[in-house]
Scaffold this motif. Structure first.
Motif, PDB file in Angstrom:
ATOM      1  N   ASN A   1       0.824  -1.213   0.000  1.00  0.00           N
ATOM      2  CA  ASN A   1       0.000   0.000   0.000  1.00  0.00           C
ATOM      3  C   ASN A   1       0.858   1.263   0.000  1.00  0.00           C
ATOM      4  O   ASN A   1       0.364   2.351   0.201  1.00  0.00           O
ATOM      5  CB  ASN A   1      -0.995   0.005   1.164  1.00  0.00           C
ATOM      6  CG  ASN A   1      -0.288  -0.049   2.509  1.00  0.00           C
ATOM      7  OD1 ASN A   1       0.944   0.046   2.586  1.00  0.00           O
ATOM      8  ND2 ASN A   1      -1.062  -0.215   3.563  1.00  0.00           N
ATOM      9  N   ASP A   2       2.173   1.115  -0.237  1.00  0.00           N
ATOM     10  CA  ASP A   2       3.038   2.298  -0.348  1.00  0.00           C
ATOM     11  C   ASP A   2       3.840   2.251  -1.644  1.00  0.00           C
ATOM     12  O   ASP A   2       4.938   2.779  -1.735  1.00  0.00           O
ATOM     13  CB  ASP A   2       3.966   2.413   0.871  1.00  0.00           C
ATOM     14  CG  ASP A   2       4.758   1.141   1.095  1.00  0.00           C
ATOM     15  OD1 ASP A   2       4.599   0.187   0.311  1.00  0.00           O
ATOM     16  OD2 ASP A   2       5.540   1.109   2.070  1.00  0.00           O
ATOM     17  N   ALA A   3       3.261   1.614  -2.676  1.00  0.00           N
ATOM     18  CA  ALA A   3       3.938   1.529  -3.971  1.00  0.00           C
ATOM     19  C   ALA A   3       4.044   2.912  -4.617  1.00  0.00           C
ATOM     20  O   ALA A   3       3.293   3.831  -4.285  1.00  0.00           O
ATOM     21  CB  ALA A   3       3.170   0.596  -4.899  1.00  0.00           C
ATOM     22  N   TYR A   4       4.970   3.039  -5.535  1.00  0.00           N
ATOM     23  CA  TYR A   4       5.125   4.253  -6.344  1.00  0.00           C
ATOM     24  C   TYR A   4       3.771   4.637  -6.958  1.00  0.00           C
ATOM     25  O   TYR A   4       3.053   3.782  -7.482  1.00  0.00           O
ATOM     26  CB  TYR A   4       6.171   3.973  -7.429  1.00  0.00           C
ATOM     27  CG  TYR A   4       6.272   5.020  -8.497  1.00  0.00           C
ATOM     28  CD1 TYR A   4       6.702   6.305  -8.195  1.00  0.00           C
ATOM     29  CD2 TYR A   4       5.957   4.730  -9.815  1.00  0.00           C
ATOM     30  CE1 TYR A   4       6.798   7.270  -9.175  1.00  0.00           C
ATOM     31  CE2 TYR A   4       6.057   5.687 -10.808  1.00  0.00           C
ATOM     32  CZ  TYR A   4       6.471   6.955 -10.483  1.00  0.00           C
ATOM     33  OH  TYR A   4       6.571   7.893 -11.459  1.00  0.00           O
ATOM     34  N   GLY A   5       3.427   5.919  -6.904  1.00  0.00           N
ATOM     35  CA  GLY A   5       2.121   6.382  -7.348  1.00  0.00           C
ATOM     36  C   GLY A   5       1.809   6.023  -8.796  1.00  0.00           C
ATOM     37  O   GLY A   5       0.685   5.660  -9.134  1.00  0.00           O
TER      38      GLY A   5
ATOM     39  N   ALA B   1      -7.824  -6.854 -11.223  1.00  0.00           N
ATOM     40  CA  ALA B   1      -8.067  -6.089 -10.001  1.00  0.00           C
ATOM     41  C   ALA B   1      -6.780  -6.011  -9.175  1.00  0.00           C
ATOM     42  O   ALA B   1      -5.812  -6.728  -9.445  1.00  0.00           O
ATOM     43  CB  ALA B   1      -9.168  -6.770  -9.189  1.00  0.00           C
ATOM     44  N   ASN B   2      -6.766  -5.121  -8.185  1.00  0.00           N
ATOM     45  CA  ASN B   2      -5.607  -5.066  -7.294  1.00  0.00           C
ATOM     46  C   ASN B   2      -6.056  -4.877  -5.857  1.00  0.00           C
ATOM     47  O   ASN B   2      -7.094  -4.268  -5.591  1.00  0.00           O
ATOM     48  CB  ASN B   2      -4.638  -3.966  -7.708  1.00  0.00           C
ATOM     49  CG  ASN B   2      -5.215  -2.601  -7.498  1.00  0.00           C
ATOM     50  OD1 ASN B   2      -5.258  -2.098  -6.372  1.00  0.00           O
ATOM     51  ND2 ASN B   2      -5.711  -1.991  -8.572  1.00  0.00           N
ATOM     52  N   THR B   3      -5.267  -5.422  -4.929  1.00  0.00           N
ATOM     53  CA  THR B   3      -5.532  -5.279  -3.498  1.00  0.00           C
ATOM     54  C   THR B   3      -4.274  -4.722  -2.832  1.00  0.00           C
ATOM     55  O   THR B   3      -3.312  -5.446  -2.647  1.00  0.00           O
ATOM     56  CB  THR B   3      -5.862  -6.653  -2.865  1.00  0.00           C
ATOM     57  OG1 THR B   3      -6.960  -7.225  -3.576  1.00  0.00           O
ATOM     58  CG2 THR B   3      -6.222  -6.515  -1.397  1.00  0.00           C
ATOM     59  N   PRO B   4      -4.260  -3.414  -2.507  1.00  0.00           N
ATOM     60  CA  PRO B   4      -3.114  -2.850  -1.788  1.00  0.00           C
ATOM     61  C   PRO B   4      -3.217  -3.181  -0.301  1.00  0.00           C
ATOM     62  O   PRO B   4      -4.298  -3.110   0.274  1.00  0.00           O
ATOM     63  CB  PRO B   4      -3.246  -1.336  -2.002  1.00  0.00           C
ATOM     64  CG  PRO B   4      -4.419  -1.137  -2.931  1.00  0.00           C
ATOM     65  CD  PRO B   4      -5.251  -2.371  -2.856  1.00  0.00           C
ATOM     66  N   LEU B   5      -2.100  -3.568   0.304  1.00  0.00           N
ATOM     67  CA  LEU B   5      -2.108  -3.875   1.737  1.00  0.00           C
ATOM     68  C   LEU B   5      -0.721  -3.637   2.331  1.00  0.00           C
ATOM     69  O   LEU B   5       0.233  -3.331   1.614  1.00  0.00           O
ATOM     70  CB  LEU B   5      -2.578  -5.322   1.976  1.00  0.00           C
ATOM     71  CG  LEU B   5      -2.030  -6.446   1.096  1.00  0.00           C
ATOM     72  CD1 LEU B   5      -0.568  -6.698   1.366  1.00  0.00           C
ATOM     73  CD2 LEU B   5      -2.819  -7.713   1.345  1.00  0.00           C
ATOM     74  N   ASP B   6      -0.644  -3.762   3.657  1.00  0.00           N
ATOM     75  CA  ASP B   6       0.617  -3.570   4.362  1.00  0.00           C
ATOM     76  C   ASP B   6       1.446  -4.854   4.217  1.00  0.00           C
ATOM     77  O   ASP B   6       1.090  -5.891   4.779  1.00  0.00           O
ATOM     78  CB  ASP B   6       0.299  -3.273   5.831  1.00  0.00           C
ATOM     79  CG  ASP B   6       1.561  -3.151   6.674  1.00  0.00           C
ATOM     80  OD1 ASP B   6       2.677  -3.213   6.115  1.00  0.00           O
ATOM     81  OD2 ASP B   6       1.411  -2.994   7.903  1.00  0.00           O
ATOM     82  N   LEU B   7       2.547  -4.772   3.488  1.00  0.00           N
ATOM     83  CA  LEU B   7       3.346  -5.974   3.199  1.00  0.00           C
ATOM     84  C   LEU B   7       4.062  -6.521   4.433  1.00  0.00           C
ATOM     85  O   LEU B   7       4.550  -7.650   4.426  1.00  0.00           O
ATOM     86  CB  LEU B   7       4.375  -5.678   2.105  1.00  0.00           C
ATOM     87  CG  LEU B   7       3.815  -5.405   0.703  1.00  0.00           C
ATOM     88  CD1 LEU B   7       4.919  -4.926  -0.229  1.00  0.00           C
ATOM     89  CD2 LEU B   7       3.130  -6.646   0.132  1.00  0.00           C
ATOM     90  N   ALA B   8       4.111  -5.714   5.514  1.00  0.00           N
ATOM     91  CA  ALA B   8       4.713  -6.214   6.749  1.00  0.00           C
ATOM     92  C   ALA B   8       3.774  -7.176   7.466  1.00  0.00           C
ATOM     93  O   ALA B   8       4.186  -7.948   8.332  1.00  0.00           O
ATOM     94  CB  ALA B   8       5.064  -5.040   7.668  1.00  0.00           C
ATOM     95  N   ASP B   9       2.485  -7.142   7.088  1.00  0.00           N
ATOM     96  CA  ASP B   9       1.488  -8.037   7.685  1.00  0.00           C
ATOM     97  C   ASP B   9       1.451  -9.339   6.872  1.00  0.00           C
ATOM     98  O   ASP B   9       0.623  -9.520   5.977  1.00  0.00           O
ATOM     99  CB  ASP B   9       0.124  -7.318   7.676  1.00  0.00           C
ATOM    100  CG  ASP B   9      -0.960  -8.118   8.389  1.00  0.00           C
ATOM    101  OD1 ASP B   9      -0.730  -9.311   8.695  1.00  0.00           O
ATOM    102  OD2 ASP B   9      -2.041  -7.542   8.626  1.00  0.00           O
ATOM    103  N   HIS B  10       2.377 -10.246   7.180  1.00  0.00           N
ATOM    104  CA  HIS B  10       2.539 -11.459   6.373  1.00  0.00           C
ATOM    105  C   HIS B  10       1.294 -12.353   6.404  1.00  0.00           C
ATOM    106  O   HIS B  10       0.993 -13.029   5.429  1.00  0.00           O
ATOM    107  CB  HIS B  10       3.783 -12.235   6.821  1.00  0.00           C
ATOM    108  CG  HIS B  10       5.054 -11.537   6.476  1.00  0.00           C
ATOM    109  ND1 HIS B  10       6.303 -12.100   6.644  1.00  0.00           N
ATOM    110  CD2 HIS B  10       5.295 -10.308   5.951  1.00  0.00           C
ATOM    111  CE1 HIS B  10       7.234 -11.242   6.251  1.00  0.00           C
ATOM    112  NE2 HIS B  10       6.647 -10.155   5.842  1.00  0.00           N
TER     113      HIS B  10
END
Ligand code: PLP
Length: 395
Positions: free
Chosen positions: A112-116, A132-141
Motif C-alpha cells: 500500500n506504499d507503492a510508487y504512485g 483487479a488489485n488489493t493494496p495492503l501492508d506488506l509487513a502483515d505477512h
C-alpha cells in the motif's frame, strides 16, 4: 586471452563479479575497427544474406537491435537472471510483466506504499481491462498469505525500499508465502539497484526497474527493465516487447549501458552521503523524523542489513513544522534541486504529496503532508549538509 567479453553465459562470464559485469558484459570489442566502446546501431532494418538468412538474428528494430541486446545482457548479468528485457520506460516494463503473467479476472496483491505511477497503471489501466488489485501492508505477512489463498490472486508485487516511506519488505519470506500459494513474486528493485539487492537470489520470480533512476544514473534517459529466470515467462515478456513495441531506442539503450557501467561506484557514494545526512539530521529541532533504513532507529534496520549490501541514496524527512515547513524547505535549497525523479548524480528534493504521489492523494496510498523525499547525489556531502541546514534555518 580474448577481450570478447559479451557473453555472461560462458564459464568465464559466470565467474565474473558485479563491477566487472557492469563494465564488460555485452561490451565486446568491435571486430571490424577494434572500437573499445561498441558502436550504437541506429539502423531500423537489417539486410539478410538472401531470403530467410538473417545475420545474427536481426531483421527489424522493434524485434531486436544490437545496442539493446548489449544492455539486456548487462541487465540480466547484474541481476543474476537468465533473461533481460529493456523497455521505453519503467511503467512500460511493468505493463509488459502484468500482461505476460496475468489474465482478466485475476488479481494483483501489492504494497500500500507503492510508487504512485505504478498504482495508477494498475488501478486505471489494468483495472479497466479486468485485472483487479488489493493494496495492503506488506509487513502483515498473515494478511498477505490470506489474500494469496484466493485462486484469483496470482501475483504479489513488492517495492522495497518503498517510495517515499522507505519501508523495507522481507523478500525471502514473501517469496515463500507466494510460492506456497502458487503466486508469482515481482520485485520493483528501482530504489535498491542490483548492486545493493538481488531479489532473484532471494527467491523473487521477476525483477522490474525504472532504469530512469539509478541505473541510468544521470537524469538524461527514461527507460525500464525486466529480468527473470523462467524460460516460459521470458518468452511471454519477449512477445509483449515485440508485439506491443514499447522498446528502448538505440541511443536510450546506449546511455543506459553507459550509466550502468559506473553503478557500483556511484552507489557507494550515494549510500555514504545518504547515511551521513540521515545521521546528521536525526534529532534536529526542525525534523520530526528521518526515514532511512541505515539508521539503527529505522524499524526495518536489521532486515535491511541482512537483505541489502548498503542502504541506498534515498532519505525522507518529516518536518516538525508540518506541511508549511515542508513546502518552504522544498523551495529553499541550492544544491537539492526541486524536481521529480531520483537516482541521478545530482541531489534532488521532492514534495511527494503534490509531486510524484499526487495520483494517490485521497487513497490509502497517500503520503504524509510534512514529508520531503531526498535523492542524495554524489556531490561533497559537506556542501549538501550545509545546504539543508541553511534551508531549515530559514523556517
Ligand atoms: C520512477 C519509478 C517507476 C516508473 O518508472 P518510469 O521510468 O518513470 O516509467 C516505477 N517504480 C519506481 C519505484 C519508480 O521510482
Amino acid at each position: 586471452m580474448t577481450n570478447n567479453h559479451d557473453d555472461a553465459a560462458t564459464a568465464e562470464g559466470a565467474r565474473r563479479r558485479f563491477a566487472t559485469h557492469a563494465v564488460h558484459t555485452g561490451q565486446a570489442v568491435d571486430e571490424v575497427y577494434g572500437a573499445v566502446v561498441p558502436p550504437v546501431h541506429f539502423s531500423t532494418t537489417y539486410a539478410p544474406d538472401g531470403i530467410g538468412n538473417l545475420r545474427n538474428g536481426y531483421d527489424y528494430g522493434r524485434a531486436g537491435n544490437p545496442t539493446r541486446t548489449a544492455l539486456q545482457q548487462q541487465l540480466a548479468a547484474l541481476e543474476g537472471g537468465a533473461h533481460g528485457f529493456s523497455f521505453g520506460s519503467g511503467l512500460a516494463a511493468e505493463d509488459a510483466v502484468i500482461r505476460a503473467a496475468m489474465r482478466p479476472g485475476q488479481r494483483l496483491v501489492m504494497g500500500n506504499d507503492a510508487y504512485g505511477g505504478t498504482y495508477r497503471l494498475f488501478a486505471r489501466i489494468h483495472g479497466e481491462w479486468g485485472i483487479a488489485n488489493t493494496p495492503l501492508d506488506l509487513a502483515d505477512h498473515d494478511r498477505v498469505a490470506a489474500e494469496l489463498e484466493h485462486d484469483d490472486a496470482t501475483v504479489l508485487w513488492v517495492e522495497t525500499p518503498s517510495n517515499p516511506l522507505m519501508n523495507v519488505t522481507d523478500i525471502a519470506a514473501l517469496a515463500r508465502i507466494a510460492h506456497e500459494r502458487g503466486a508469482l513474486l515481482v520485485v520493483d528493485n528501482t530504489f535498491a539497484t542490483p548492486y545493493l539487492q538481488q531479489p532473484l537470489a532471494l527467491g523473487a520470480d521477476v525483477v522490474v526497474h525504472s532504469t530512469t533512476k539509478y541505473i541510468g544514473g544521470h537524469s538524461d534517459v527514461v527507460g525500464g527493465a525486466v529480468v527473470l529466470n523462467d524460460d516460459d515467462l521470458a518468452e511471454k515478456v519477449a512477445f509483449q516487447q515485440f508485439a506491443v513495441g514499447a522498446v528502448s531506442g538505440p541511443l536510450d539503450a546506449y546511455l543506459t549501458t553507459r550509466g550502468l557501467k559506473t553503478l557500483a561506484v556511484r552507489m557507494d557514494r550515494h549510500c555514504a552521503n545518504a547515511q551521513a545526512i540521515a545521521e546528521h539530521f536525526e534529532g534536529h529541532a526542525a525534523i520530526e523524523r528521518v526515514l532511512y533504513p541505515g539508521l539503527a532507529s529505522h524499524p526495518d534496520h536489521q532486515l535491511a542489513a541482512r537483505q541489502m549490501r548498503g542502504f541506498g541514496g534515498m532519505v525522507s524527512l518529516q518536518l516538525a513544522g508540518g506541511e508549511p515547513a515542508a513546502r518552504k524547505v522544498a523551495e529553499a535549497t541550492r544544491y537539492f534541486i526541486l524536481a521529480e525523479s531520483l537516482g541521478g548524480v545530482e541531489s534532488l528534493m521532492n514534495y511527494p504529496h503534490e509531486m510524484t504521489h499526487a495520483s494517490v492523494r485521497g487513497t490509502e496510498l497517500a503520503v504524509p503532508e510534512n514529508l520531503l523525499r531526498l535523492s542524495v547525489g554524489i556531490e561533497d556531502v559537506a556542501d549538501l549538509i550545509e545546504d539543508l541546514e541553511q534551508a531549515l534555518g530559514g523556517l
